[in-house]
Design a protein around this motif. Sequence first.
Motif, PDB file in Angstrom:
ATOM      1  N   ALA A   4      12.471  35.715 -18.567  1.00 24.70           N
ATOM      2  CA  ALA A   4      12.112  37.495 -19.694  1.00 24.70           C
ATOM      3  C   ALA A   4      12.281  36.752 -21.225  1.00 24.70           C
ATOM      4  CB  ALA A   4      13.149  38.201 -19.414  1.00 24.70           C
ATOM      5  N   GLN A  36      10.825  31.791 -23.560  1.00 26.00           N
ATOM      6  CA  GLN A  36       9.423  33.187 -23.521  1.00 26.00           C
ATOM      7  C   GLN A  36       9.340  34.014 -24.536  1.00 26.00           C
ATOM      8  OE1 GLN A  36       7.572  33.427 -21.297  1.00 26.00           O
ATOM      9  NE2 GLN A  36       6.906  35.339 -21.378  1.00 26.00           N
ATOM     10  N   VAL A  50       6.616  36.533 -17.217  1.00 27.92           N
ATOM     11  CA  VAL A  50       7.344  37.813 -16.747  1.00 27.92           C
ATOM     12  C   VAL A  50       7.788  37.899 -15.328  1.00 27.92           C
ATOM     13  CG1 VAL A  50       7.777  39.626 -17.744  1.00 27.92           C
ATOM     14  CG2 VAL A  50       6.509  38.611 -19.351  1.00 27.92           C
TER      15      VAL A  50
END
Length: 162
Positions: A4, A36, A50
């Motif tokens: 995430a 990320q 994701v």
Amino acid sequence: MKIANNKVVVMHYAVMDSEENLIDSSYDHQPLSFIQGSGFLIPGLESEMVDKEVGDKFIVDVDAENAYGQRHDGYVQTVSKSFFEGIDELDVGMQLRAQTDDGEQTVIVIGMEDDEITVDGNHPLAGIDLKFDVEILEVRDATEDEISHGHVHTEGGCGHEH
Ligand code: ZN
């Protein structure tokens, strides 16, 4: 732990064109690490990260638009050789740093004739649909320092000037 925003991800990847010709791979050397959500990856790849986890292996197809963009004919320019004064040997295929209206940019010499050279400022992968083969090796929370710097710190620390 699932990937995430603000997770540090370590992964191996191979990137191919749509005909599966290998362009680049991390499998033979260091894996790639990034935060990320920081925009480090091309958009079409970052969005596919994701919710992936350590051990996941997957293929991602990314069209040129979501990879390095379409080619722009306007980025191909013919300039006088004197523009690159100070470079001893110019040759086709050579990459140069050039000062342009949009700032410093990498260009590739694609043609030479007399006192003129033609350079291409398109990203080498512009206009190419890509296929990524990805293996997730590590997922962890980014530290506060990493998030504020926008990049991954290794055991040696930051390694960047701030
Ligand atoms: Zn740093």
